[in-house]
Design a protein around this motif. Structure first.
Motif, mmCIF file in Angstrom:
data_model
loop_
_atom_site.group_PDB
_atom_site.id
_atom_site.type_symbol
_atom_site.label_atom_id
_atom_site.label_comp_id
_atom_site.label_asym_id
_atom_site.label_seq_id
_atom_site.Cartn_x
_atom_site.Cartn_y
_atom_site.Cartn_z
ATOM 1 N N ILE A 193 -13.170 -0.033 -14.531
ATOM 2 C CA ILE A 193 -14.262 -0.811 -13.869
ATOM 3 C C ILE A 193 -14.545 -2.035 -14.616
ATOM 4 O O ILE A 193 -14.460 -3.067 -14.208
ATOM 5 C CB ILE A 193 -15.494 -0.028 -13.803
ATOM 6 N N ARG A 194 -14.858 -2.001 -15.948
ATOM 7 C CA ARG A 194 -15.011 -3.023 -16.715
ATOM 8 C C ARG A 194 -13.995 -3.954 -16.804
ATOM 9 O O ARG A 194 -13.881 -5.191 -16.675
ATOM 10 C CB ARG A 194 -15.065 -2.702 -18.284
ATOM 11 N N ALA A 195 -12.610 -3.378 -17.006
ATOM 12 C CA ALA A 195 -11.419 -4.567 -16.730
ATOM 13 C C ALA A 195 -11.496 -5.403 -15.687
ATOM 14 O O ALA A 195 -11.070 -6.548 -15.552
ATOM 15 C CB ALA A 195 -10.141 -3.749 -17.164
ATOM 16 N N TYR A 196 -11.553 -4.599 -14.348
ATOM 17 C CA TYR A 196 -11.530 -5.394 -13.133
ATOM 18 C C TYR A 196 -12.710 -6.294 -13.100
ATOM 19 O O TYR A 196 -12.478 -7.665 -12.578
ATOM 20 C CB TYR A 196 -11.752 -4.285 -11.862
ATOM 21 N N GLY A 228 -22.499 0.285 -18.332
ATOM 22 C CA GLY A 228 -21.713 0.254 -17.007
ATOM 23 C C GLY A 228 -21.238 -1.045 -16.988
ATOM 24 O O GLY A 228 -20.506 -1.566 -16.108
ATOM 25 N N HIS A 229 -21.783 -2.011 -17.941
ATOM 26 C CA HIS A 229 -21.083 -3.244 -17.929
ATOM 27 C C HIS A 229 -20.032 -3.608 -19.257
ATOM 28 O O HIS A 229 -19.120 -4.381 -19.173
ATOM 29 C CB HIS A 229 -22.233 -4.413 -17.763
ATOM 30 N N ASN A 243 -30.509 -0.418 -18.715
ATOM 31 C CA ASN A 243 -30.782 -0.365 -17.345
ATOM 32 C C ASN A 243 -29.708 0.454 -16.844
ATOM 33 O O ASN A 243 -28.467 0.265 -17.139
ATOM 34 C CB ASN A 243 -31.067 -1.188 -16.332
ATOM 35 N N LEU A 244 -29.782 1.733 -16.221
ATOM 36 C CA LEU A 244 -28.683 2.415 -15.605
ATOM 37 C C LEU A 244 -28.372 2.005 -13.938
ATOM 38 O O LEU A 244 -27.412 2.142 -13.428
ATOM 39 C CB LEU A 244 -28.745 3.786 -15.505
#
Length: 467
Positions: free
Chosen positions: A327-330, A225-226, A243-244
């Protein structure tokens, strides 16, 4: 499946986001924040510590809990196993892994414990790790040193450091220990360290471990997610936990333990040892996915509803946020821009190396606070080393009580840093506010206000206006 059992429809929108997103994606920043659960005056700048999740996930959690309680035994026996595997199957592509190479556990600390306590150690074995290792993981190794023949060796790292130098330092340390007659049994490394929040070249360390015959234990607490982790299954670290609940919008506690098929035979038990455990004479001697997966299916009575909320979290990230790449890019962009803004306001700098790799793709910005640290308590306009702990406790309390925020602030390499987290519900204005607030707090701290405990009442200022 009965409608009174666990609700699961990843294609449906919740009440929380249906009205706001009739056309799908929501703009990042203040519009996105409306879909989360924050108090109106609270400024969330420390996502990395505990994570959070949108209102739609909270609503789904209430529904899952209600359905579970209506027929608790039937749900647990017949419905839960199917839904658990479904959640694992949805996570597997994010790691580029087979569904049976991963299991769900409460958190990364549990995963590191489970990995290291399943390994067999002999006299002369060593576990190596960077000095910036997460403290809970270090304590696992310290306890193993007390109870098994294994010994520990921390690698001192002076930041900022280039990736090439870090990898070479690891290799040189491992070779030196081997030359001294030790066997480097395992190496524990982060994907992104916690303090400071910098990216680690973990992929290159995994490759180095394979070359040197060392088991790689990757603490990816801040990974999924990161960062883009879809190459994990190809790279095949020996073990990885992530971790989620930190960056994937799943409630606490929920994490993944990834173990490639070739290493699953190393697991004799889960923690705690529970129903899936088999005695040595019954345990498969070769690598099979069935025993590994069964070990972690039923680990005593704990709340596993976060595991079943993975589908809703991923639906929100896809439909409302526009997908993992967006999400990652922002987050990486506003972490870089926001960190630079805070540093300019404070007249300091962001922790990075010449190549920029410490911040590459990361949603963290580590900014130095304008608080000179000295050994002598009597130097005006400074903070002594001995006073750092009580002074920072004052800073945490005042930030919470007067500014309704929390700054992850810490002492590292003779300097006081704050680690700011970027997330889709934040924008550049939040970082500008953070810089001004930190400047005020730093000035108040250096004035000695922390010694008296006296605090001026400061209103929340423009936080409500930002919403």
């Amino acid at each position: 499946m009965s409608t009174t059992q666990i609700s699961h429809n990843t294609g449906s929108k919740s009440q929380a986001d249906r009205a706001v997103t009739p056309g799908g994606r929501v703009a990042f920043g203040r519009e996105m924040r409306r879909l989360f659960n924050f108090a109106p005056s609270y400024t969330p700048l420390n996502h990395g510590s505990f994570g959070t999740f949108p209102r739609s996930v909270l609503e789904r959690r209430f529904k899952v809990l209600q359905d579970w309680e209506e027929r608790e035994c039937i749900t647990y026996r017949f419905d839960y196993p199917e839904r658990l595997r479904e959640s694992r199957a949805l996570v597997a592509p994010l790691l580029g892994a087979h569904v049976d190479e991963l299991v769900l556990i409460p958190n990364a600390t549990t995963g590191v414990n489970t990995i290291l306590r399943n390994l067999v150690y002999e006299k002369g074995d060593v576990i190596v790790y960077p000095a910036t290792i997460y403290s809970a993981c270090l304590k696992v190794i310290q306890h193993l040193e007390e109870t098994t023949p294994v010994r520990r060796h921390g690698i001192s790292i002076k930041y900022p450091i280039e990736d090439d130098d870090l990898v070479e330092l690891f290799k040189a340390t491992a070779k030196r220990l081997t030359g001294e007659g030790h066997r480097v049994r395992a190496a524990v490394f982060d994907t992104i360290a916690s303090r400071p929040g910098v990216r680690i070249p973990w992929e290159r360390i995994v490759k180095a471990c394979k070359e040197l015959g060392i088991l790689s234990v990757i603490d990816g607490a801040h990974a999924i997610g990161h960062l883009d982790m879809t190459h994990t299954g190809t790279l095949k670290p020996d073990f990885l936990v992530t971790n989620l609940h930190k960056w994937l919008f799943v409630p606490r506690g929920c994490a993944v333990l990834y173990v490639p098929f070739a290493n699953q035979h190393l697991f004799k038990t889960a923690l705690p040892t529970s129903h899936g455990f088999l005695n040595a004479e019954l345990r498969p001697s070769k690598s099979t996915n069935s025993y590994f997966v069964e070990l972690f299916k039923d680990l005593a009575t704990v709340d596993t509803t976060p595991y079943l909320l993975i589908p809703e979290a991923l639906r929100f990230r896809d439909e409302v946020c526009g997908g993992e790449g967006a999400i990652r890019a922002y987050c990486a962009r506003i972490a870089r821009q926001g960190g630079d803004i805070v540093a300019r306001i404070l007249g300091t700098e962001v922790l990075d190396n010449k190549s920029g790799s410490l911040r590459w793709g990361a949603a963290f910005a580590n900014v130095r606070l304008p608080i000179p640290v000295v050994e002598d308590r009597d130097v005006e306009g400074t903070l002594s080393v001995a006073d750092i702990e009580p002074a920072l406790l004052w800073l945490f309390a005042v930030a919470a009580e007067e500014y309704d925020t929390y700054f992850q602030t810490f002492f590292f390499q003779g300097v006081i840093w704050t680690r700011l987290s970027a997330q889709v519900y934040l924008d550049i204005d939040d970082f500008s506010w953070a810089g001004a607030t930190l400047k005020e707090l730093s000035a108040r701290l250096l004035s000695g206000e922390w010694k008296t405990g006296g605090a001026k009442v400061v209103p929340p200022r423009h936080r409500l206006a930002k919403l």
